[in-house]
Design an enzyme around this catalytic site. Structure first.
Site, PDB file in Angstrom:
ATOM      1  N   TYR A  32       0.829  -1.199   0.000  1.00 16.90           N
ATOM      2  CA  TYR A  32       0.000   0.000   0.000  1.00 16.90           C
ATOM      3  C   TYR A  32       0.863   1.249   0.000  1.00 16.90           C
ATOM      4  O   TYR A  32       2.054   1.208   0.294  1.00 16.90           O
ATOM      5  CB  TYR A  32      -0.946   0.017   1.215  1.00 16.90           C
ATOM      6  N   ARG A  51       8.392   4.157  -4.584  1.00 18.25           N
ATOM      7  CA  ARG A  51       8.414   3.209  -3.469  1.00 18.25           C
ATOM      8  C   ARG A  51       7.379   2.103  -3.670  1.00 18.25           C
ATOM      9  O   ARG A  51       7.621   0.938  -3.340  1.00 18.25           O
ATOM     10  CB  ARG A  51       8.171   3.941  -2.147  1.00 18.25           C
ATOM     11  N   ARG A 100      -6.867 -20.898  -2.305  1.00 23.04           N
ATOM     12  CA  ARG A 100      -6.265 -20.520  -1.026  1.00 23.04           C
ATOM     13  C   ARG A 100      -5.039 -21.381  -0.718  1.00 23.04           C
ATOM     14  O   ARG A 100      -4.966 -22.103   0.273  1.00 23.04           O
ATOM     15  CB  ARG A 100      -7.245 -20.599   0.147  1.00 23.04           C
ATOM     16  N   LYS A 147       6.565  -1.919   2.045  1.00 21.66           N
ATOM     17  CA  LYS A 147       5.363  -1.300   2.638  1.00 21.66           C
ATOM     18  C   LYS A 147       4.178  -2.261   2.526  1.00 21.66           C
ATOM     19  O   LYS A 147       3.253  -2.080   1.727  1.00 21.66           O
ATOM     20  CB  LYS A 147       5.064   0.047   1.985  1.00 21.66           C
ATOM     21  N   GLU A 179      11.700   2.962  14.398  1.00 19.94           N
ATOM     22  CA  GLU A 179      10.863   4.009  13.792  1.00 19.94           C
ATOM     23  C   GLU A 179       9.529   4.026  14.513  1.00 19.94           C
ATOM     24  O   GLU A 179       9.277   3.240  15.419  1.00 19.94           O
ATOM     25  CB  GLU A 179      10.669   3.746  12.297  1.00 19.94           C
TER      26      GLU A 179
END
Length: 283
Positions: A32, A51, A100, A147, A179
């Site tokens: 995301y 990114r 799955r 991310k 962070e």
């Protein structure tokens, strides 16, 4: 009524339908990005898209559109919603897999979903008062440079911070601050601005990268090295950066004041510089 984007279509957010077999839902198999919008334009768009591309490449997801096409869709979404100030959330997953299986079948079509949120950046009380952070152990996976939509550890940290009366969590690993749960961590010392070097241990923050470049242009030294909680508590200032907050002074860490307990001059100046940069370069 908010308009969202799903796989090439603009439709009311309440009408969006994503398969429950989507691997983003079942495996957190997705990436995301969050981009700020000021004056109806995207802030630091090229950095966020670069990114996004890197993160998708790292986990083997092929972008369903070019970066230019994705940016065009973001701009159209902003226009559809008449968004002046806020956020565009973008998520790409590997797609829906009816079996799955941990190993995805070849040829899955990625899911590209976007929506917007109204949010005030420019005139917020936190910019005048500063915010508090609470520290806790870093429980995340090892590839924090990606991310990922797998944000359970970050969500747990945010909830724990709220219970401690703080607005953000700073995570600690091997005795050093890594962070924030959704931000990049900085302190100000006699050396200059200190923040972690880029590695797999932290996300390369787009806002932080732009802000450190602005700092260096202004003659402020930027030192990339790990720092401890004790260093942060003894620092002249501390602050955090993210697309959703820009730059905010941190005035308390675990209930203890940083500096004199008010927003410091360095972070205040850098916030001003970043807002000017955001307005000048937004697309």
């Amino acid at each position: 009524m908010s308009v969202a984007y799903l796989n090439g279509q603009f439709l009311p957010l309440e009408d969006v339908r994503i398969s429950p077999l989507d691997r983003g839902f079942l495996f957190a198999d997705g990436i995301y990005e969050v981009a700020a919008v000021i004056d109806g334009r995207l802030v630091d768009s090229a950095s966020h898209l670069a990114r996004l591309e890197r993160s998708c490449t790292e986990i083997g997801i092929t972008l369903p559109l070019t970066l230019d096409e994705i940016e065009a869709a973001q701009k159209a979404l902003v226009a559809h919603n008449g968004l002046g100030e806020g956020l565009v959330y973008l998520q790409i997953t590997r797609g829906a897999d009816v079996t799955r299986d941990f190993i995805p079948p070849a040829g899955l079509q990625p899911t590209l979903f976007m929506f917007v949120q109204d949010k005030t950046f420019l005139d917020v009380p936190a910019a005048r008062t500063g915010v508090a952070v609470a520290t806790m152990a870093d429980l995340r996976w090892a590839r924090r440079d990606i991310k990922s939509v797998g944000l359970l550890a970050q969500a747990m940290a945010k909830m724990a911070a709220k219970e401690a009366g703080a607005q953000e969590a700073w995570m600690i690993e091997d005795g050093f601050i890594t962070e924030g749960a959704s931000s990049t961590a900085f302190i100000v010392t006699d050396e200059g601005i200190v923040t972690r070097p880029y590695s797999q241990s932290v996300l390369a923050g787009c806002t932080g990268a732009a802000l450190t470049a602005l700092a260096e242009e202004s003659g402020i030294a930027v030192i990339r090295r790990p720092f401890t909680l004790a260093e942060a508590l003894a620092a002249k200032e501390a602050f955090m950066t993210s697309a959703s907050t820009f730059c905010l002074s941190i005035v308390k860490i675990d209930g203890q004041p940083v500096g004199d307990g008010t927003p410091g001059p360095v972070a205040t100046r850098l916030r001003e510089l970043y807002i000017d940069f955001a307005r000048r370069t937004a697309v």
